[in-house]
Design a protein around this motif. Structure first.
Motif, short mmCIF file in Angstrom:
data_model
loop_
_atom_site.label_atom_id
_atom_site.label_comp_id
_atom_site.label_asym_id
_atom_site.label_seq_id
_atom_site.Cartn_x
_atom_site.Cartn_y
_atom_site.Cartn_z
N LEU A 148 0.36 -0.89 -0.21
CA LEU A 148 0.53 -0.02 -0.10
C LEU A 148 0.65 1.08 -0.12
O LEU A 148 1.95 1.48 0.73
N GLY A 149 0.83 2.40 -1.39
CA GLY A 149 1.62 3.57 -1.02
C GLY A 149 0.05 4.76 -1.12
O GLY A 149 -0.29 4.56 -1.42
N ILE A 150 0.78 5.43 -0.37
CA ILE A 150 -0.09 6.80 0.18
C ILE A 150 1.20 7.84 -0.12
O ILE A 150 2.39 7.93 0.80
N ARG A 151 0.25 8.76 -0.94
CA ARG A 151 1.09 10.40 -0.86
C ARG A 151 -0.24 10.94 -0.53
O ARG A 151 -0.37 11.65 -1.55
N ASN A 152 1.31 12.33 0.02
CA ASN A 152 0.12 13.57 0.58
C ASN A 152 -1.34 13.13 0.74
O ASN A 152 -2.45 13.63 0.23
N PHE A 153 -1.92 12.46 1.71
CA PHE A 153 -2.99 11.32 2.12
C PHE A 153 -3.54 12.25 4.02
O PHE A 153 -2.46 11.77 4.36
N ALA A 154 -4.60 13.34 3.24
CA ALA A 154 -4.44 14.13 5.46
C ALA A 154 -3.04 14.61 6.01
O ALA A 154 -2.37 15.07 4.98
N ILE A 155 -2.47 13.60 6.77
CA ILE A 155 -1.26 14.55 7.45
C ILE A 155 -0.70 13.74 6.55
O ILE A 155 1.01 14.04 7.33
N MET A 156 -0.03 12.53 6.55
CA MET A 156 0.74 11.97 5.41
C MET A 156 1.80 12.20 4.32
O MET A 156 1.23 12.33 3.13
N ASP A 157 2.78 12.41 4.21
CA ASP A 157 3.93 12.93 3.00
C ASP A 157 4.43 11.65 2.26
O ASP A 157 3.16 11.84 1.40
N GLU A 158 4.44 10.76 2.47
CA GLU A 158 4.36 9.70 1.85
C GLU A 158 4.99 7.75 2.70
O GLU A 158 5.30 8.43 3.82
N LEU A 159 4.12 7.07 2.48
CA LEU A 159 4.15 6.19 3.10
C LEU A 159 3.29 5.53 2.75
O LEU A 159 3.14 4.96 0.97
N ARG A 160 5.09 3.95 2.71
CA ARG A 160 4.59 2.16 1.70
C ARG A 160 4.99 1.44 3.03
O ARG A 160 5.32 1.26 3.60
N ILE A 161 3.74 0.69 2.45
CA ILE A 161 3.71 -0.42 3.53
C ILE A 161 3.58 -1.40 3.12
O ILE A 161 2.75 -2.13 1.69
N SER A 162 4.51 -2.73 2.86
CA SER A 162 4.00 -3.96 2.90
C SER A 162 4.09 -5.35 3.70
O SER A 162 4.77 -5.49 4.90
N PHE A 163 2.97 -6.06 2.90
CA PHE A 163 2.48 -6.80 3.47
C PHE A 163 3.50 -8.20 3.42
O PHE A 163 3.55 -8.06 2.01
N ASP A 164 2.61 -9.81 4.30
CA ASP A 164 3.30 -10.58 3.89
C ASP A 164 1.85 -11.16 4.03
O ASP A 164 0.84 -10.80 4.77
#
Length: 100
Positions: free
Chosen positions: A5-21
């Motif tokens: 999941l990649g998130i950019r400029n969403f709410a207060i988040m600048d950039e976030l990338r989460i990997s799941f297993d």
């Protein structure tokens, strides 16, 4: 299965990338840590109604991207994808959404 999941400029988040297993993934943290924002971003990329208020202050748009592994997709999903002419590349489906 959601694998990234990649998130950019969403709410207060600048950039976030989460990997799941495989297996259970739990989002934990203190109040205000951003757990709900991650869930809202996932909902947005899956089609939830979302307003422009989720665009981070100072940004022109928010971006959310979800990468799914479709090793053995359910028949109903395969039919929907086929209806729209979508063939998962190497068993991978990427959904992305931009909110302005």
């Amino acid at each position: 299965m959601l694998i990234e999941l990649g998130i950019r400029n969403f709410a207060i988040m600048d950039e976030l990338r989460i990997s799941f297993d495989r297996g259970l993934t739990a989002l934990t943290g203190e109040t205000g840590a951003g757990k709900s924002i991650i869930i809202d971003a996932l909902g947005a990329v899956l089609g939830d109604r979302i307003g422009a208020d989720v665009v981070r202050t100072g940004a022109t748009a928010a971006h959310v991207e979800a990468v799914f592994a479709l090793d053995d997709p359910p028949v109903a999903l395969a039919e929907v994808l086929s209806t729209f002419g979508i063939e998962p590349d190497d068993g991978t489906l990427i959904l992305a959404r931009q909110i302005k």
